[in-house]
Enzyme design. Structure first.
Site, PDB file in Angstrom:
ATOM      1  CD  GLN A 104      -2.871  -1.216   2.328  1.00 28.13           C
ATOM      2  OE1 GLN A 104      -2.586  -1.896   3.302  1.00 28.13           O
ATOM      3  NE2 GLN A 104      -3.964  -0.492   2.276  1.00 28.13           N
ATOM      4  CG  HIS A 163      -0.820  -6.154   5.364  1.00 23.77           C
ATOM      5  ND1 HIS A 163      -0.881  -5.458   6.545  1.00 23.77           N
ATOM      6  CD2 HIS A 163      -1.976  -5.848   4.722  1.00 23.77           C
ATOM      7  CE1 HIS A 163      -2.006  -4.768   6.619  1.00 23.77           C
ATOM      8  NE2 HIS A 163      -2.703  -4.986   5.516  1.00 23.77           N
ATOM      9  CG  ASN A 167      -3.212  -7.609   8.019  1.00 19.01           C
ATOM     10  OD1 ASN A 167      -3.298  -7.050   9.114  1.00 19.01           O
ATOM     11  ND2 ASN A 167      -4.008  -7.303   7.001  1.00 19.01           N
ATOM     12  CD  GLU A 168      -7.856  -7.152   8.414  1.00 17.05           C
ATOM     13  OE1 GLU A 168      -8.235  -7.266   7.236  1.00 17.05           O
ATOM     14  OE2 GLU A 168      -8.152  -6.185   9.138  1.00 17.05           O
TER      15      GLU A 168
END
Ligand code: BGC
Length: 411
Positions: free
Chosen positions: A19, A113, A157-158
């Site tokens: 990102q 991620h 992540n998640e």
């Protein structure tokens, strides 16, 4: 009522490599962004060029008064081809870690991620039996190079991102395989569309087991050292609520979105709680935000109180101490962000008053950045970025949050 946070409480912000770094050409999402049928409105492109500007960026965070920075390693930079590790890429992350310590910031490293190396898809992606082993080897190799400078680590992540998206009806895992964007991406990877299982679309029991095994194997590999820092996973936790008649649907969602994953975090050093909003269920399923609710750029309800509820629920189910590893809103209205932070932190204070073990609050995000399939439009940052000049400008919310971090007090 004023509240004093405990000594040593972590105050941070977070980013993820894809990102912010720019130029992550070796991963699967870069490929999806660039096929002609792509539904991604923007290419991640140079993103905010954090890859080159990290040192000044970290300085900016320290100047604001923060003492933690959560960022992710880009697996596909470190292992661009299977088994081929880039020392240059590892050195880059080592320099980032060193910059953090230089500025009094504890670095929290996320090993995965959302993005994965393209080659992983030829090994089955997030439905592949070898993926936990391949992920653990990456964790072992990266930790060997970086562990002595790491302050805390998140494996994946998640893990529940696909479960959330599916239950929100953002997608149906069967339909997604038919999307022209997916068909072309699979063709480019040299695999069948049914075999294309990127992390964010990895629904179903098999993928769930693979992710949880990858977490466990990754945890062990990271704990082997060097370093003696805490390790956990992060989850996108939802404050699940029901209106009369929706109790049954809410209970199913609670189990599928939150609890099966929280069970997997038992015994970890911490659980990374990530909270953005609530999900309300009625007899027919998920309800839209109430008519009078403020809705963020992501289409969900402005509801900072979700954080307190998810912290309490996570501790009740997993028993692990909490670090809030993400919490924030996509909004052009920075006054709303300040209001969000104030109310969310009030919830953290309530948990601490009740003696719950919450060790830090990391805001998403440090900078306005590339919000996946939404492109650059949603603004989650405390710091604004002009993507033509790459100039950074802290917003009033950055100063507000930094002041709380500096004083350790919420007025
Ligand atoms: C993800 C971030 C994302 C944020 C805001 C989280 O689910 O970890 O990568 O930018 O939500 O949507």
């Amino acid at each position: 009522m004023s509240f004093a946070f405990p000594e040593g409480f972590y105050w941070g912000t977070a980013t993820a490599a894809h990102q912010v770094e720019g130029g992550n050409v070796h991963n699967d999402l870069w490929l999806i962004e660039h096929v002609p049928e792509s539904l991604f409105p923007d290419s991640s492109g140079d993103a905010i060029d954090h890859y080159h500007r990290y040192h000044d960026d970290i300085g900016l965070l320290a100047d604001l008064g923060l003492n933690m920075y959560r960022f992710s390693l880009e697996w596909s930079r470190i292992e661009p081809e299977e088994g081929e590790f880039s020392i240059a890429a590892l050195d880059h992350y080592r320099r980032m870690l060193a910059s953090c310590w230089e500025r009094g910031i504890t670095p929290m490293v996320t090993y995965h991620h959302f993005t994965s190396p393209r080659w992983l898809h030829r090994r089955g992606g997030w439905a592949g039996d070898d993926t936990p082993e391949l992920f653990a080897r990456f964790c072992e190799r990266a930790t060997r190079h970086l562990g002595d400078l790491t302050g805390a680590a998140c494996t994946l992540n998640e893990l529940n991102i696909a479960a959330i998206l599916e239950s929100n009806s953002y997608f149906d895992s069967e339909d997604i395989r038919e999307l022209p964007m997916v068909l072309t991406t699979a063709r480019e990877l040299g695999i069948e569309p049914t075999q294309f299982v990127p992390f964010i679309f990895a629904t179903g029991q098999k993928s769930g087991e693979i992710m949880l095994t990858a977490h466990r194997r990754g945890y062990d590999a990271i704990k082997a050292g060097p370093g003696t820092f805490p390790v956990g996973m992060t989850l996108g936790l939802q404050d699940i609520q029901s209106v009369p008649g929706g109790e049954e649907k809410a209970a199913i969602a609670q189990r599928e979105i939150n609890d099966v994953w929280l069970d997997g975090a038992r015994g970890d050093d911490f659980i990374g709680v990530q909270s953005y909003s609530r999900m309300r269920y009625g007899p027919d399923g998920l309800l839209p935000p109430p008519d009078d609710a403020e809705v963020t750029q992501m289409g969900y309800e402005f509801y900072p109180e979700a954080l307190e509820a998810t912290i309490r629920h996570s501790i009740a189910v997993s028993g692990a101490p909490v670090i809030v590893t993400e919490n924030g809103i996509g909004s052009e209205d920075d006054a709303l962000r300040i209001e969000f932070i104030r109310r969310a932190l009030n919830g953290v204070a309530n948990c601490l008053r009740d003696g719950l073990d919450v060790r830090g609050y990391v805001h998403w995000s440090a900078f306005d950045n590339y919000e996946w399939i939404y492109g650059f439009r949603p603004k989650f940052g405390l710091i604004e970025v002009d993507r033509t000049t790459q100039a950074r400008k802290p917003k009033p919310s950055a100063r507000y949050f930094g002041e709380i971090a500096r004083s350790g007090r919420l007025q």
